[in-house]
Scaffold this active site. Structure first.
Site, short mmCIF file in Angstrom:
data_model
loop_
_atom_site.label_atom_id
_atom_site.label_comp_id
_atom_site.label_asym_id
_atom_site.label_seq_id
_atom_site.Cartn_x
_atom_site.Cartn_y
_atom_site.Cartn_z
CB ALA A 69 -0.92 0.00 1.22
CG ASP A 70 2.38 5.27 -1.51
OD1 ASP A 70 3.26 5.34 -0.63
OD2 ASP A 70 2.15 6.21 -2.30
CB THR A 71 -1.01 6.67 2.74
OG1 THR A 71 -1.69 5.43 2.96
CG2 THR A 71 -1.91 7.82 3.16
N GLY A 106 -3.57 3.83 -1.74
CA GLY A 106 -3.68 2.82 -2.79
C GLY A 106 -3.23 1.49 -2.23
#
Length: 157
Positions: A69-71, A106
């Protein structure tokens, strides 16, 4: 049961995944280096970063399901990633003080055994309180903002 791998060193992501599936998974930190300066829309950027993180880990494992994930935080089309130092954190927090921001996460799930990939994202609108310089300085002194997009985490201080 198939091997599940979390491609993240984030203690928050580890805790969240454990709440969902228990503790029967391993953690491998991805060596992928995020570049928030890429010429992409914010949603496309987090989807790209989350997939790349997972792909880097997938290269090193034989089989399993890799979750990554990435934020990012977006203020008026400006992407705010993790601060590089305390001064950068202070600038970010001053910038978002008393503002609405989009927190975009994401996620990518790579099924290495079946060569399938799933991606999705979520956008959360967050209204930041009007922060004084003393509040910002105190928060930075806690160390919490240093590993968080936009220099803040809603689940902590």
């Amino acid at each position: 049961m198939r091997k599940i791998i979390l491609a993240s060193a984030s203690p928050r992501r580890k805790e969240l995944l454990a709440k969902i599936i228990g503790d029967d998974f391993s953690v491998i930190k991805s060596s992928y280096e995020e570049d928030n300066g890429l010429d992409m829309k914010p949603v496309d950027l987090v989807l790209y970063h989350s997939l790349q993180k997972g792909k880097y880990v997938a290269e090193d494992v034989g089989s399993g399901i890799i979750i990554s994930a990435d934020t990012i935080v977006v203020l008026e089309n400006e992407v705010l990633g993790k601060p590089i130092n305390e001064e950068d954190a202070k600038l970010m927090l001053k910038k978002i003080s008393d503002q609405w921001v989009d927190v975009i996460t994401g996620i990518a799930v790579i099924d290495k055994d079946n060569s399938k990939t799933f991606q999705d994202h979520e956008i959360t609108k967050v209204k930041m309180k009007d922060m004084t310089d003393d509040e910002i300085d105190g928060y930075i002194a806690s160390g919490e903002p240093m590993d968080k997009a936009g220099a803040f985490g809603a689940q902590e201080k």
